[in-house]
Design an enzyme around this catalytic site. Structure first.
Site, PDB file in Angstrom:
ATOM      1  N   LYS A 291      -4.268 -13.671   0.498  1.00 43.64           N
ATOM      2  CA  LYS A 291      -2.702 -13.542   0.753  1.00 43.64           C
ATOM      3  C   LYS A 291      -2.958 -13.732   2.161  1.00 43.64           C
ATOM      4  O   LYS A 291      -3.499 -13.042   2.749  1.00 43.64           O
ATOM      5  CB  LYS A 291      -2.358 -12.354   0.180  1.00 43.64           C
ATOM      6  CG  LYS A 291      -0.791 -12.165   0.959  1.00 43.64           C
ATOM      7  CD  LYS A 291      -0.002 -11.025   0.083  1.00 43.64           C
ATOM      8  CE  LYS A 291       1.224 -10.563   0.460  1.00 43.64           C
ATOM      9  NZ  LYS A 291       1.203  -9.651   1.612  1.00 43.64           N
TER      10      LYS A 291
ATOM     11  N   ALA B  71       0.770  -1.144   0.036  1.00 45.89           N
ATOM     12  CA  ALA B  71       0.037   0.029   0.127  1.00 45.89           C
ATOM     13  C   ALA B  71       0.874   1.242   0.058  1.00 45.89           C
ATOM     14  O   ALA B  71       1.773   1.264   0.838  1.00 45.89           O
ATOM     15  CB  ALA B  71      -1.195   0.126   1.132  1.00 45.89           C
TER      16      ALA B  71
ATOM     17  N   CYS C 228      -2.443  -8.705   6.369  1.00 44.87           N
ATOM     18  CA  CYS C 228      -2.067  -7.272   6.626  1.00 44.87           C
ATOM     19  C   CYS C 228      -1.979  -7.256   8.200  1.00 44.87           C
ATOM     20  O   CYS C 228      -3.017  -7.393   8.932  1.00 44.87           O
ATOM     21  CB  CYS C 228      -2.872  -6.069   5.991  1.00 44.87           C
ATOM     22  SG  CYS C 228      -2.232  -4.459   6.571  1.00 44.87           S
TER      23      CYS C 228
HETATM   24  C1  FMN Z   1       4.949  -0.435   2.970  1.00 47.56           C
HETATM   25  C2  FMN Z   1       4.280  -2.084   2.936  1.00 47.56           C
HETATM   26  C3  FMN Z   1       2.815  -2.015   2.545  1.00 47.56           C
HETATM   27  C4  FMN Z   1       2.300  -3.312   2.519  1.00 47.56           C
HETATM   28  N1  FMN Z   1       0.994  -3.266   2.087  1.00 47.56           N
HETATM   29  C5  FMN Z   1       0.338  -4.668   1.649  1.00 47.56           C
HETATM   30  C6  FMN Z   1      -0.805  -4.419   1.161  1.00 47.56           C
HETATM   31  O1  FMN Z   1      -1.401  -3.509   0.749  1.00 47.56           O
HETATM   32  N2  FMN Z   1      -1.433  -5.795   1.062  1.00 47.56           N
HETATM   33  C7  FMN Z   1      -0.726  -6.995   1.465  1.00 47.56           C
HETATM   34  O2  FMN Z   1      -1.245  -7.977   1.126  1.00 47.56           O
HETATM   35  N3  FMN Z   1       0.564  -6.805   1.854  1.00 47.56           N
HETATM   36  C8  FMN Z   1       1.093  -5.719   2.041  1.00 47.56           C
HETATM   37  N4  FMN Z   1       2.388  -5.772   2.601  1.00 47.56           N
HETATM   38  C9  FMN Z   1       2.960  -7.003   2.766  1.00 47.56           C
HETATM   39  C10 FMN Z   1       3.800  -7.374   1.573  1.00 47.56           C
HETATM   40  O3  FMN Z   1       2.800  -7.527   0.442  1.00 47.56           O
HETATM   41  C11 FMN Z   1       4.813  -8.534   2.026  1.00 47.56           C
HETATM   42  O4  FMN Z   1       3.856  -9.681   1.999  1.00 47.56           O
HETATM   43  C12 FMN Z   1       5.459  -8.459   2.968  1.00 47.56           C
HETATM   44  O5  FMN Z   1       6.418  -7.140   2.667  1.00 47.56           O
HETATM   45  C13 FMN Z   1       6.655  -9.374   3.109  1.00 47.56           C
HETATM   46  O6  FMN Z   1       7.400  -9.550   1.927  1.00 47.56           O
HETATM   47  P1  FMN Z   1       8.974  -9.031   1.678  1.00 47.56           P
HETATM   48  O7  FMN Z   1       9.825  -9.501   2.481  1.00 47.56           O
HETATM   49  O8  FMN Z   1       9.299  -9.659   0.266  1.00 47.56           O
HETATM   50  O9  FMN Z   1       8.879  -7.376   1.533  1.00 47.56           O
HETATM   51  C14 FMN Z   1       3.026  -4.511   2.880  1.00 47.56           C
HETATM   52  C15 FMN Z   1       4.287  -4.498   3.045  1.00 47.56           C
HETATM   53  C16 FMN Z   1       5.062  -2.968   3.121  1.00 47.56           C
HETATM   54  C17 FMN Z   1       6.467  -3.131   3.743  1.00 47.56           C
END
Ligand code: FMN
Length: 323
Positions: free
Chosen positions: A141, A20, A102
């Protein structure tokens, strides 16, 4: 191998995570141009009375986005989610993703996002209502559970499969973990062995070798990358190349970085207007700058620039000096 979600056979197994405030249509398009096989939109509230805001409108399905166009919905009420999903499909969404991952407090106060994992009966009602409301693939998710004592991803995954969902993404942390510690992949591996719909593994994947490790360890059908792609959309091509050849690609040339940064900035000004666009641009530039020599100097100057023109001039000037 490729990843298939319902009727969509994706070009590879690499997915950009929904984030987001970050993965708007501009960044999603850039990531797809640089090797992401699929991208998921930022979460959108299922409360359609909130959809009049400018922020929500940038999260709707948009027919100019690359296909398949996904919209991620956040909510707790099965009928409200079903209605919102149908509205987004009318508007052009080709995949509906449900946010049950989330951990944010604001979200969890209404027991949405990952808080829903504590209520499997409600989860089942949501899945059934949304699947019945739309004729496009529905995905979810999730996290591995609510906390270390309640890692119920497997239970939720079986409910999802039974309800007719087309894929499940699992972030290898519990809700209680927030973003602390390391993601674990054992639960993802366990779920993959137990259900037959596609599983996408997520959490802390930040380079090509690790991407290969997670795919091999979990046997997941795909992997999702979030934070490591910030300021580094080239990561998808690097992972894709490594998975195909076992060779690491060279880092992008400065001119390539400049071209992508400029595309990103211009896209942001067009999507949000100059006032908001240049504020969002500061955030992204901070991430791009981490990959640039003298990037910290650029970041500081960029944060002081008060117009789109001034931001673009700074980028041009920086690359003239540094290429
Ligand atoms: C700033 C930010 C915003 C996020 N917004 C969402 C979102 O809108 N929907 C969602 O399912 N996950 C959201 N997430 C989680 C990510 O989709 C992901 O699951 C999480 O960052 C772990 O993956 P990574 O280690 O590759 O970053 C968000 C993560 C971050 C850091």
């Amino acid at each position: 191998m490729s990843l298939t979600i319902g009727c969509y056979s994706l070009p590879n197994r690499l997915v950009l995570a929904p984030m987001a405030g970050i993965t708007d249509s501009v960044f999603r398009q850039i990531c797809q141009q640089h090797g992401a096989g699929y991208t998921v939109g930022e979460m959108l509230s299922a409360q359609t009375n909130l959809w009049d805001s400018k922020k929500s409108s940038t999260r709707f399905a948009n027919n100019t986005d690359p296909e398949p166009r996904s919209v991620q919905l956040l909510g707790i009420d099965p009928q409200e989610l079903a209605h919102a999903a149908a509205r987004q499909v009318e508007q052009g969404a080709q995949i509906i993703d449900l946010n049950m991952g989330c951990p944010a407090k604001k979200v969890c106060n209404i027991a949405a996002g990952s808080a829903l994992l504590a209520y499997p009966d409600r989860v089942e009602k949501i899945f059934t209502a949304v699947v019945n409301a739309v004729n496009v693939p529905v995905t979810v998710k999730i996290r591995t559970g609510t906390d270390a004592d309640n890692r119920n991803a497997l239970e939720i995954a079986k409910i999802a499969e039974q309800a007719g969902l087309a894929a499940i993404t699992i972030h290898g942390r519990t809700r209680a973990d927030k973003f602390n510690g390391q993601a674990e992949y054992d639960t993802i591996k366990q779920v993959k062995q137990a259900v037959s719909i596609p599983i996408i593994a997520n959490g802390d994947i930040c380079h090509a070798e690790q991407a290969e490790y997670v795919l091999k360890y979990t046997l997941a059908d795909g992997i999702m990358v979030g934070r490591a792609a910030l300021g580094n959309p080239w990561l998808f091509k690097q992972i894709d190349h490594y998975l195909q050849t076992g060779q690491l690609l060279a880092e992008p040339q400065p001119t390539e970085r400049q071209t992508v940064i400029m595309q990103h900035l211009e896209g942001l000004y067009a999507l949000y207007g100059e006032h908001q666009g240049l504020r969002i641009a500061r955030k992204h530039l901070g991430w791009y700058a981490k990959h640039l020599p003298q990037g910290e100097v650029l970041r500081k100057a960029f944060n002081l620039a008060e117009s789109a023109q001034a931001q673009c001039d700074l980028i041009r000037h920086f690359f003239e000096l540094n290429t």
